[in-house]
Design an enzyme around this catalytic site. Sequence first.
Site, short mmCIF file in Angstrom:
data_model
loop_
_atom_site.label_atom_id
_atom_site.label_comp_id
_atom_site.label_asym_id
_atom_site.label_seq_id
_atom_site.Cartn_x
_atom_site.Cartn_y
_atom_site.Cartn_z
N ASP A 12 27.30 35.60 38.57
CA ASP A 12 26.06 35.27 39.25
C ASP A 12 24.91 35.50 38.28
O ASP A 12 25.11 35.72 37.07
CB ASP A 12 25.92 36.03 40.59
CG ASP A 12 25.65 37.53 40.40
OD1 ASP A 12 25.60 38.00 39.24
OD2 ASP A 12 25.49 38.22 41.41
N CYS A 69 29.40 40.08 38.08
CA CYS A 69 28.17 40.11 38.85
C CYS A 69 27.52 41.45 38.52
O CYS A 69 27.87 42.07 37.51
CB CYS A 69 28.41 39.89 40.35
SG CYS A 69 29.41 41.14 41.18
N THR A 71 27.67 44.48 39.94
CA THR A 71 28.66 45.57 39.97
C THR A 71 30.07 45.11 39.62
O THR A 71 30.94 45.93 39.39
CB THR A 71 28.74 46.17 41.39
OG1 THR A 71 29.11 45.11 42.29
CG2 THR A 71 27.39 46.76 41.81
N HIS A 102 50.83 46.41 34.86
CA HIS A 102 51.49 46.81 36.11
C HIS A 102 51.21 45.87 37.29
O HIS A 102 52.05 45.74 38.17
CB HIS A 102 51.06 48.24 36.51
CG HIS A 102 51.72 49.29 35.67
ND1 HIS A 102 51.73 50.63 36.01
CD2 HIS A 102 52.40 49.21 34.50
CE1 HIS A 102 52.39 51.33 35.09
NE2 HIS A 102 52.80 50.49 34.15
N HIS A 137 57.58 46.63 38.55
CA HIS A 137 56.23 46.16 38.87
C HIS A 137 56.26 44.76 39.47
O HIS A 137 55.41 44.41 40.28
CB HIS A 137 55.36 46.19 37.62
CG HIS A 137 55.30 47.54 36.98
ND1 HIS A 137 54.76 48.64 37.62
CD2 HIS A 137 55.75 47.99 35.78
CE1 HIS A 137 54.88 49.70 36.85
NE2 HIS A 137 55.47 49.33 35.71
C1 RB5 Z 1 22.99 40.72 43.11
O1 RB5 Z 1 21.78 41.37 43.29
C2 RB5 Z 1 24.15 41.69 43.32
O2 RB5 Z 1 24.26 42.02 44.66
C3 RB5 Z 1 25.43 41.11 42.79
O3 RB5 Z 1 25.28 40.79 41.44
C4 RB5 Z 1 26.66 41.99 42.84
O4 RB5 Z 1 26.40 43.25 42.32
C5 RB5 Z 1 27.36 42.06 44.14
O5 RB5 Z 1 28.46 42.62 44.27
#
Ligand code: RB5
Length: 149
Positions: A12, A69, A71, A102, A137
């Site tokens: 993203d 993204c 996180t 695994h 596995h």
């Molecule tokens: C975008 O602000 C953020 O929510 C997205 O990049 C991600 O971290 C979501 O899991």
Amino acid sequence: MTANNRVALSSDHAAIELRQAIAAHIAAHGWEPVDIGPTSPESTHYPQHGQAAARLVASGDCRLGIILCGTGQGIMMAANKVKGVRCGVCSDTFSARMIRQHNDANMLSIGARVVGEGLALDIVDSFLHAQFEGGRHATRVEMIEALEG
Ligand code: RB5
């Protein structure tokens, strides 16, 4: 027949620069990045990008996939909804190696707001170089696949 060295890449808006750095890095190491964007920094929706990369992997068009993204979590959740995809979020090289060895993961997710570029590239290398070990596995991966219905 040549080996499929294609790696699907998507993210993203939170991870565009890191995704592009990863694409350049893997291209320099013999992989063929299939970078499906986006390129605009405008806010966008990670589920659509995760799903698009996951479809390239599930269809066999790409051997592996790397998605990002902020996180790494949301886009991983979306990718794992596509049948045949096994994607893990990694912030360390040990996990990146183990999800291949695994879990036979075919996609890696990274949080661009979690790890810096140097560590992210090491995580990518660990993931791409590792091989599935099979054996006990494989039984467990088959059990995961059975959950897909
Ligand atoms: C975008 O602000 C953020 O929510 C997205 O990049 C991600 O971290 C979501 O899991």
